[in-house]
Write a protein that holds these residues in place. Sequence first.
Motif: not given
Length: 251
Positions: A147-154, A46-49, A72-83
């Motif tokens: 983004a491999k291994g990262k919680a979030a990446y753009f 969450k902090k990383a996102v 890109y967000v690894r945990d969809k729940a932290l991005n409104g349900g979208s990857e």
Amino acid sequence: MKKAMKAAVVAAGITMLMGSVNMTEAVASKATNKSAQAAKSSAADKKAVEAVKAELSKKFALKNPGDLYILYVRDKALNGGSEFMYYMNMFQFKSYEDYLNQAGKLKGPTIKKPDDLPEGYQFVKGNIQPPIVANKDKYEKEVKSEAKGKAAYFKKIEWKEIGEINLEFANGKDNIQMQVSHKIDKDAASNGYRYIKSDKVDAKTAKKIPDMVRNMLTWSDQDYVYNITTNPGNPLTKEEMIKLAKTAVKK
């Protein structure tokens, strides 16, 4: 002898019971640790996102025409349900010359002022959008790989091909809108022109999308869909719109 055996069985039972208690405690402890680790991981994600989104917002706030970013967000729940999430600043124009200049730098068919545009019509506005429909899978695969291994990446996407173009010309209360866009599903080119008069738009669509209530001429090739539309009450006929269509596309 029987008493000794009985005592042994009771002792074994107690040992088994104690063993079961110890195993239960071990499983419970393991589950608790796992839950704690998941919570810790979720908090870190969450902090990383939040940090990545804040950085992206700063870049996007510059509003550079043509900028396209994919988050890109690894945990969809932290991005409104979208990857993935798209951030786009399309090219927008108030000058026809500025539009032609930018369109000339991009690959793909463009639309232009038809040779037989009725007298009195002037350019009002236009926009050019990136080819997201045609390249969505490619873009997302590329961003996710980086983004491999990262919680979030753009990633900022550099694009050189048109995805959609919209132009509008007006003469008083009447207007003509023209569009070219990538097909969602590729298939054979359409067999001629298809015309729908504004009063034939079904009531459900008209209520849901009022802007769809227009006289529409549509045609396509294998990769793109084209259309010319006019406002209800516009005196241009189907035949006159087809005449405009014949000189409206530049490939």
